[in-house]
Design a protein around this motif. Sequence first.
Motif, mmCIF file in Angstrom:
data_model
loop_
_atom_site.group_PDB
_atom_site.id
_atom_site.type_symbol
_atom_site.label_atom_id
_atom_site.label_comp_id
_atom_site.label_asym_id
_atom_site.label_seq_id
_atom_site.Cartn_x
_atom_site.Cartn_y
_atom_site.Cartn_z
ATOM 1 N N MET A 25 -6.169 -0.458 1.687
ATOM 2 C CA MET A 25 -4.835 -0.887 1.278
ATOM 3 C C MET A 25 -3.808 0.058 1.881
ATOM 4 O O MET A 25 -3.996 1.259 1.901
ATOM 5 N N TYR A 26 -2.760 -0.477 2.429
ATOM 6 C CA TYR A 26 -1.754 0.374 3.039
ATOM 7 C C TYR A 26 -0.697 0.829 2.050
ATOM 8 O O TYR A 26 0.139 1.644 2.361
ATOM 9 N N ALA A 27 -0.692 0.248 0.841
ATOM 10 C CA ALA A 27 0.248 0.701 -0.176
ATOM 11 C C ALA A 27 -0.574 1.306 -1.310
ATOM 12 O O ALA A 27 -1.401 0.629 -1.900
ATOM 13 N N GLN A 28 -0.381 2.603 -1.543
ATOM 14 C CA GLN A 28 -1.160 3.272 -2.582
ATOM 15 C C GLN A 28 -0.231 3.792 -3.660
ATOM 16 O O GLN A 28 0.770 4.437 -3.346
ATOM 17 N N MET A 29 -0.582 3.566 -4.898
ATOM 18 C CA MET A 29 0.133 4.138 -6.027
ATOM 19 C C MET A 29 1.635 3.854 -5.968
ATOM 20 O O MET A 29 2.457 4.750 -6.078
ATOM 21 N N VAL A 30 1.976 2.591 -5.699
ATOM 22 C CA VAL A 30 3.385 2.224 -5.664
ATOM 23 C C VAL A 30 3.902 2.165 -7.091
ATOM 24 O O VAL A 30 3.358 1.453 -7.930
ATOM 25 N N LYS A 31 4.953 2.932 -7.361
ATOM 26 C CA LYS A 31 5.507 2.975 -8.713
ATOM 27 C C LYS A 31 6.261 1.674 -8.963
ATOM 28 O O LYS A 31 6.990 1.185 -8.110
ATOM 29 N N SER A 32 6.067 1.125 -10.134
ATOM 30 C CA SER A 32 6.707 -0.142 -10.454
ATOM 31 C C SER A 32 7.755 0.073 -11.543
ATOM 32 O O SER A 32 7.506 0.728 -12.541
ATOM 33 N N ASP A 33 8.972 -0.470 -11.334
ATOM 34 C CA ASP A 33 10.043 -0.382 -12.334
ATOM 35 C C ASP A 33 10.123 -1.693 -13.088
ATOM 36 O O ASP A 33 10.735 -2.639 -12.616
ATOM 37 N N GLY A 34 9.519 -1.770 -14.210
ATOM 38 C CA GLY A 34 9.598 -3.047 -14.910
ATOM 39 C C GLY A 34 9.903 -2.861 -16.377
ATOM 40 O O GLY A 34 9.544 -1.844 -16.963
ATOM 41 N N PRO A 35 10.563 -3.844 -16.954
ATOM 42 C CA PRO A 35 10.820 -3.771 -18.394
ATOM 43 C C PRO A 35 9.561 -4.169 -19.155
ATOM 44 O O PRO A 35 8.691 -4.830 -18.598
ATOM 45 N N SER A 36 9.481 -3.778 -20.400
ATOM 46 C CA SER A 36 8.361 -4.262 -21.185
ATOM 47 C C SER A 36 8.715 -5.682 -21.647
ATOM 48 O O SER A 36 9.868 -6.094 -21.612
ATOM 49 N N ASP A 37 7.713 -6.415 -22.048
ATOM 50 C CA ASP A 37 7.881 -7.828 -22.343
ATOM 51 C C ASP A 37 8.968 -8.121 -23.363
ATOM 52 O O ASP A 37 9.724 -9.064 -23.245
ATOM 53 N N ALA A 38 9.030 -7.244 -24.367
ATOM 54 C CA ALA A 38 9.953 -7.476 -25.474
ATOM 55 C C ALA A 38 11.406 -7.459 -25.007
ATOM 56 O O ALA A 38 12.268 -8.109 -25.596
ATOM 57 N N GLU A 39 11.655 -6.713 -23.901
ATOM 58 C CA GLU A 39 13.048 -6.548 -23.472
ATOM 59 C C GLU A 39 13.527 -7.624 -22.517
ATOM 60 O O GLU A 39 14.645 -7.555 -22.022
ATOM 61 N N HIS A 43 4.032 0.119 3.271
ATOM 62 C CA HIS A 43 3.152 -0.622 4.168
ATOM 63 C C HIS A 43 3.664 -0.523 5.614
ATOM 64 O O HIS A 43 2.906 -0.254 6.551
ATOM 65 N N ALA A 44 4.974 -0.694 5.797
ATOM 66 C CA ALA A 44 5.564 -0.610 7.143
ATOM 67 C C ALA A 44 5.348 0.785 7.735
ATOM 68 O O ALA A 44 4.940 0.932 8.896
ATOM 69 N N HIS A 45 5.601 1.803 6.930
ATOM 70 C CA HIS A 45 5.406 3.183 7.407
ATOM 71 C C HIS A 45 3.951 3.401 7.824
ATOM 72 O O HIS A 45 3.670 4.076 8.810
ATOM 73 N N SER A 46 3.034 2.815 7.050
ATOM 74 C CA SER A 46 1.614 2.993 7.367
ATOM 75 C C SER A 46 1.284 2.379 8.724
ATOM 76 O O SER A 46 0.454 2.894 9.465
ATOM 77 N N GLU A 47 1.921 1.265 9.032
ATOM 78 C CA GLU A 47 1.665 0.630 10.323
ATOM 79 C C GLU A 47 2.102 1.538 11.474
ATOM 80 O O GLU A 47 1.388 1.685 12.461
ATOM 81 N N TYR A 75 3.048 7.106 3.375
ATOM 82 C CA TYR A 75 2.280 6.120 4.130
ATOM 83 C C TYR A 75 0.835 6.309 3.691
ATOM 84 O O TYR A 75 0.509 7.272 2.996
ATOM 85 N N SER A 76 -0.047 5.410 4.104
ATOM 86 C CA SER A 76 -1.426 5.455 3.606
ATOM 87 C C SER A 76 -2.115 6.776 3.954
ATOM 88 O O SER A 76 -1.988 7.285 5.067
#
Lengths: 282, 331
Positions: free
Chosen positions: B1-15, B54-58, B120-121
Amino acid sequence: MPSLPDMTTPKVETLGGGTGVEQDPHVSDAALRAPFFDWLCRMGDNTLILSHRLSEWCGHGPALEEDIALANTALDLIGHTQMWLALAGEVEGQGRSADDLAYLRDVMTFRNVQLLELPNGDMARTTMRQFLFDAFHAALLEKLSGSTSLRVAGIAAKALKEVTYHLERSSDLVVRLGDGTEDSHARMQTTLDAFWPYTGEMFLGDDVDAAMAEAGIAPPPQDLRPEWDRVIREVLDEATLAIPERRADVHKGGKTGRHTEHLGYILAEMQFLQRAYPGASW
Amino acid sequence: MYAQMVKSDGPSDAELSPEERAFQARIDAGEKIEPKEWMPEGYRKTLIRQIGQHAHSEIVGQLPEGNWITRAPTLERKAILLAKVQDEAGHGLYLYSAAETLGVSRDELFEKLHSGKMKYSSIFNYPTLSWADMGAIGWLVDGAAIMNQVPLQRTSYGPYARAMVRICKEESFHQRQGYSIMMKMARGTEAQREMAQDALNRFWYPSLMMFGPSDKDSVHSAQSMAWKIKMNTNDELRQKFVDETVPQAEYLGLTVPDPDLSWNEDRGHYDFTQPDWDEFFEVLRGNGPCNEERLGARVKAWDDGAWFRDGLNAYADKAAARRLAAKTAAE
């Protein structure tokens, strides 16, 4: 530009449009063998060494588009090398393949002009070298398309399509960088001045060229000079660059095996695996 | 995988706001999200991180293989390798373009790569020491990338999914080319066979690391999977990779460097040893064998090319001014 020959193409020489020795009496003409072989090595070594230098840029270009374009040009030239050297091996008649010729000859039997083996330096040097050679290469291939050798004409016609584009591209870059910033202009002018003394070699004729001209295979190199001068003047003028007032035929000898110190290092690198593991198949 | 440990910004379901709920419903229904459409800020940011990485890894990934272009053993191998590395630059272009549709320029992403803010990867921080490494990278590294990228052709963001379709076609060709090199080496001379085994020894565990650490506890993964920008867990993909690769190694007559590797009849999968995750985190921290060289080479290419790009821009400005002046004069 579909530059990459099919991985499974068994005979790369068929890519040149040639269909066999029987249709081209020049290929088996014993009297022509030595000069024809030498001349074909000049063609193939020019493209081999320039493609090698260009391939050094891969991954290090100043912009992604440029990286891709440099690799593309290198790929075209590797394709030309495969065709010219395969034909050289056939003409020589000793059973040497294009790879044998590329990987198992030493400096003194390489026949490329010195300009092409000079180190890449910055993009000014790489671009200017490409332009100076492309203008010569396109003019030469144009003439070779009408060669009395059908094999040569076939390879030249295929290569010319790609080299016409190389010249278009390098001319465009010379104009843009010459007429860009003060810095880019200065770099291009300095490079042009430095390379000018190497350009004359492309137009020096010798016995090999005379034999080729007599057989109607290739034009005498000096005949290509007016067209080259015309293109060079036109592009440099638009690029606001001045044609150097110094001799053009100072550094020469590559065509007969007298090279700069740089070629040895290119071969040491390029030929490493073939030399270290003789007879292995890759 | 070229994307490792990508941090995700998401709300929890309740919000979830009504807009976010509608957005999630579209994704659940399998619709593609297109650039001009509304999307949660977290979705946009997470995608930029993932596509950017992913782009940087390429483009960093050009370097380990680029290391052998000038030493390729035949003209045909040189052409194939050069074309392959050129494809990777092309993948970088598609991906930076996909990222641009999310409002971030290629130059901004480069700046983040060069300053170390984006990664990058990890795989590209390992050295390529012999020609067999060109085979091992095509076979294992491109093979691992394909495991992740094939499902991403169905990812929810349209431009990313479409870029991935083109990329996957080329990657699968690359993998076959790599395997073809390994075949030649594994069935060649004794020295070539040793090179092939050595390449497998060195690239096996770093290839397993490409999928990232186990994500069973990761909230980032859960959010990314809900948004369909991550389609499988890291462990699923790693297992699939091992299951497919082990028979390929056997066919080559090479030994996977894991004494505990064995077929588990009950699970229907291979049991295998996890890579050294300490090493993985060290590599991410910049302490891999080639981190300095790889990033240094990219920074140098960019810095050395500044005058070149400036020259082209200056010419473009002058040419535009000349066209304008000519137009004005004509009127």
